[in-house]
Design a protein around this motif. Sequence first.
Motif, PDB file in Angstrom:
ATOM      1  N   PHE A 146       0.926  -1.517   0.302  1.00 54.96           N
ATOM      2  CA  PHE A 146       0.007   0.100  -0.286  1.00 54.96           C
ATOM      3  C   PHE A 146       0.883   1.732   0.004  1.00 54.96           C
ATOM      4  CE2 PHE A 146      -3.471  -2.385   2.088  1.00 54.96           C
ATOM      5  CZ  PHE A 146      -3.595  -2.329   0.199  1.00 54.96           C
ATOM      6  N   ASP A 147       2.379   1.019   0.486  1.00 58.12           N
ATOM      7  CA  ASP A 147       3.051   2.677   1.062  1.00 58.12           C
ATOM      8  C   ASP A 147       3.622   2.574  -0.384  1.00 58.12           C
ATOM      9  OD1 ASP A 147       2.391   2.403   3.348  1.00 58.12           O
ATOM     10  OD2 ASP A 147       4.549   1.812   4.150  1.00 58.12           O
ATOM     11  N   GLN A 149       2.059   1.830  -3.312  1.00 56.63           N
ATOM     12  CA  GLN A 149       0.968   1.964  -4.456  1.00 56.63           C
ATOM     13  C   GLN A 149       0.865   3.329  -4.444  1.00 56.63           C
ATOM     14  OE1 GLN A 149      -1.940  -0.294  -3.762  1.00 56.63           O
ATOM     15  NE2 GLN A 149      -1.845  -1.906  -5.071  1.00 56.63           N
ATOM     16  N   MET A 150       0.753   3.958  -3.281  1.00 56.96           N
ATOM     17  CA  MET A 150       0.676   5.866  -2.536  1.00 56.96           C
ATOM     18  C   MET A 150       1.509   6.599  -2.903  1.00 56.96           C
ATOM     19  SD  MET A 150       1.178   8.416  -0.303  1.00 56.96           S
ATOM     20  CE  MET A 150       1.707   7.541   1.192  1.00 56.96           C
ATOM     21  N   ASP A 153       1.272   6.542  -6.887  1.00 58.39           N
ATOM     22  CA  ASP A 153      -0.196   7.329  -7.144  1.00 58.39           C
ATOM     23  C   ASP A 153       0.748   8.823  -6.820  1.00 58.39           C
ATOM     24  OD1 ASP A 153      -2.059   7.345  -7.887  1.00 58.39           O
ATOM     25  OD2 ASP A 153      -3.409   7.915  -6.075  1.00 58.39           O
ATOM     26  N   TYR A 154       0.432   8.961  -5.797  1.00 60.16           N
ATOM     27  CA  TYR A 154       1.213  10.422  -5.568  1.00 60.16           C
ATOM     28  C   TYR A 154       2.224  11.364  -6.330  1.00 60.16           C
ATOM     29  CZ  TYR A 154       2.829  14.173  -2.395  1.00 60.16           C
ATOM     30  OH  TYR A 154       2.658  15.914  -2.149  1.00 60.16           O
ATOM     31  N   CYS A 196      -5.058  11.687  -2.257  1.00 59.31           N
ATOM     32  CA  CYS A 196      -3.953  10.620  -2.116  1.00 59.31           C
ATOM     33  C   CYS A 196      -3.574  10.037  -1.157  1.00 59.31           C
ATOM     34  CB  CYS A 196      -2.710  10.569  -2.777  1.00 59.31           C
ATOM     35  SG  CYS A 196      -2.216  10.587  -4.934  1.00 59.31           S
ATOM     36  N   LEU A 197      -3.723  10.960  -0.030  1.00 52.52           N
ATOM     37  CA  LEU A 197      -3.599  10.233   1.451  1.00 52.52           C
ATOM     38  C   LEU A 197      -4.487   9.404   2.372  1.00 52.52           C
ATOM     39  CD1 LEU A 197      -1.491  13.129   3.326  1.00 52.52           C
ATOM     40  CD2 LEU A 197      -0.978  10.962   2.512  1.00 52.52           C
ATOM     41  N   THR A 199      -7.220   7.570   0.433  1.00 56.21           N
ATOM     42  CA  THR A 199      -6.901   6.390  -0.028  1.00 56.21           C
ATOM     43  C   THR A 199      -6.093   5.625   0.059  1.00 56.21           C
ATOM     44  OG1 THR A 199      -7.222   7.330  -2.338  1.00 56.21           O
ATOM     45  CG2 THR A 199      -7.407   5.457  -2.279  1.00 56.21           C
ATOM     46  N   TRP A 200      -5.122   5.654   0.330  1.00 53.63           N
ATOM     47  CA  TRP A 200      -4.345   5.436   1.433  1.00 53.63           C
ATOM     48  C   TRP A 200      -4.482   4.857   2.206  1.00 53.63           C
ATOM     49  CZ3 TRP A 200      -0.093   7.479   4.860  1.00 53.63           C
ATOM     50  CH2 TRP A 200       1.004   6.245   5.278  1.00 53.63           C
ATOM     51  N   LYS A 203      -7.501   2.421   2.384  1.00 53.63           N
ATOM     52  CA  LYS A 203      -7.248   0.658   2.264  1.00 53.63           C
ATOM     53  C   LYS A 203      -6.495   0.235   3.664  1.00 53.63           C
ATOM     54  CE  LYS A 203      -6.207   0.768  -2.347  1.00 53.63           C
ATOM     55  NZ  LYS A 203      -4.709   1.387  -3.627  1.00 53.63           N
ATOM     56  N   LYS A 204      -5.901   0.796   3.978  1.00 53.17           N
ATOM     57  CA  LYS A 204      -5.026   0.591   5.812  1.00 53.17           C
ATOM     58  C   LYS A 204      -5.817  -0.056   6.498  1.00 53.17           C
ATOM     59  CE  LYS A 204      -0.717   1.210   6.729  1.00 53.17           C
ATOM     60  NZ  LYS A 204       0.789   2.701   7.095  1.00 53.17           N
TER      61      LYS A 204
END
Lengths: 289, 186
Positions: A146-147, A149-150, A153-154, A196-197, A199-200, A203-204
Amino acid sequence: MVEPVRPKVEKEIQSDLARLEMIEALRQGNIYEVMKKLPAGLTTRDFEDYMSQQWRNFKSQIIQDYKIYEGEAAVAEPSMRDFPVHDEGASWTTEEGHEFLKGMITSLNKAAEGEGIAPATDIGTIAEGTLDEWENFMNNVWGQIFDAQMVADYQKRMGEIQKEVQRIIAMAKSGQVDPEYVLIALAKVNVTKNGCLMTWLGKKAFMTNETMNRIANDLRMTPASDPSYFGKLQDVQSKTRDGAFQLQLLVTDMQKVMQDVAGVLEQVHGFIGEINRTRREIITKVAAH
Amino acid sequence: MTEDFQEQKGKKTQIIDPTPARRKRLTELFMAFLEDKVSMAELKGISREDLFKLAEAGYVKFKHGRYEEAEKIYQALILLDHRNAYFHSVMGAIHQKLNRPIEAIMEYSQALRINKQDCSAYVNRGEIYLRHKNYKKAAQDFRNAIILDTAGKNLWSNRARSLVIALKRSMEADASLPRRRTVVVR
């Protein structure tokens, strides 16, 4: 080089070709039949020369005798250039690939069990040990996934939006657009970053929740008469507490992000109002003079 | 079971041990796969030459109108290497030939996300938009295809040029007709 056909011969062949049986033979594509029926005095060579000349005349009348554009839904044939060079160091060893496959099959069997489908017991038994390893592995890596991906994406979003902002600032400096646009663009940058944050964090939170559900499910499948039940119960309680605390932290982070967005939007709104107020004031004062 | 596997592949088994190193390597590979840095073909050690041969076989089938067979081959190829723009482009063409415009547009778009220089994907996607009267998007795609070849040598760019004329005619014909509702593929 074929010499031009004599006019007399040309006329004879033309009249010959106009005959019905000749036309029929040509239609069937049997050139030898046509050759056999040639009148006396005309040789095969004359006929071939005549046909060559006809073909040249025909070709010269065509403006473009090669393909200039493709048809509908056409694609080029594959070329090695379409195939990027592989990273040979990335290949799994047979052992690794096999182990990974076993893990996947076991996970599928577990899922099938949950849905009441009879699993393939032999494979399930063989790979039972791998499942735990796989689950531990996934528990360890999902946070990193996830990190990553974030961050990806960011970077992608910010790269795009920053170009746009630079363009708007340049336009505002040259007087092509009003300064409000710059404020709106900057607000958009902030909202994108926070999006972005968000979404991250979402997900977490989802994965934390999933982990907690899995732990609870594992406990439910253990009979209460099992000697290890009490130990497992304590473990679940401790993990659940930990998960709940993590979720609380995530929710607090989400609130902060949302507050930041709201604050920025409020500020931009205020600035735009201020600009308009000043503009109106200038216009009123200029008009009064 | 493992031995059978080795014999089948004819590949020497390499066990990376101790466990932390193996775990690290597996994690790195898995991460690279998730980040689209490696394909399944790379993980499985399938060479690009083998992929090329398969693609060629699929292309021959496509060229001779055997779209269902070509589709199966390219589906497998996309599974093996989802990062290859060419596979998506051919898959789009297969969908287009089989009258599946939505799937075709999705495949062409994927091909263009990977490779922005894929002229055939622009033209074919533009043509679908044109047929569904989405003139704006069609014009954008044709423009992109034409820009890719200003010399007029590329057959797909030339098709885009001819389709621009078709687009103009189609728009004129629409303008002369009384207004009616149309279905637009977006």
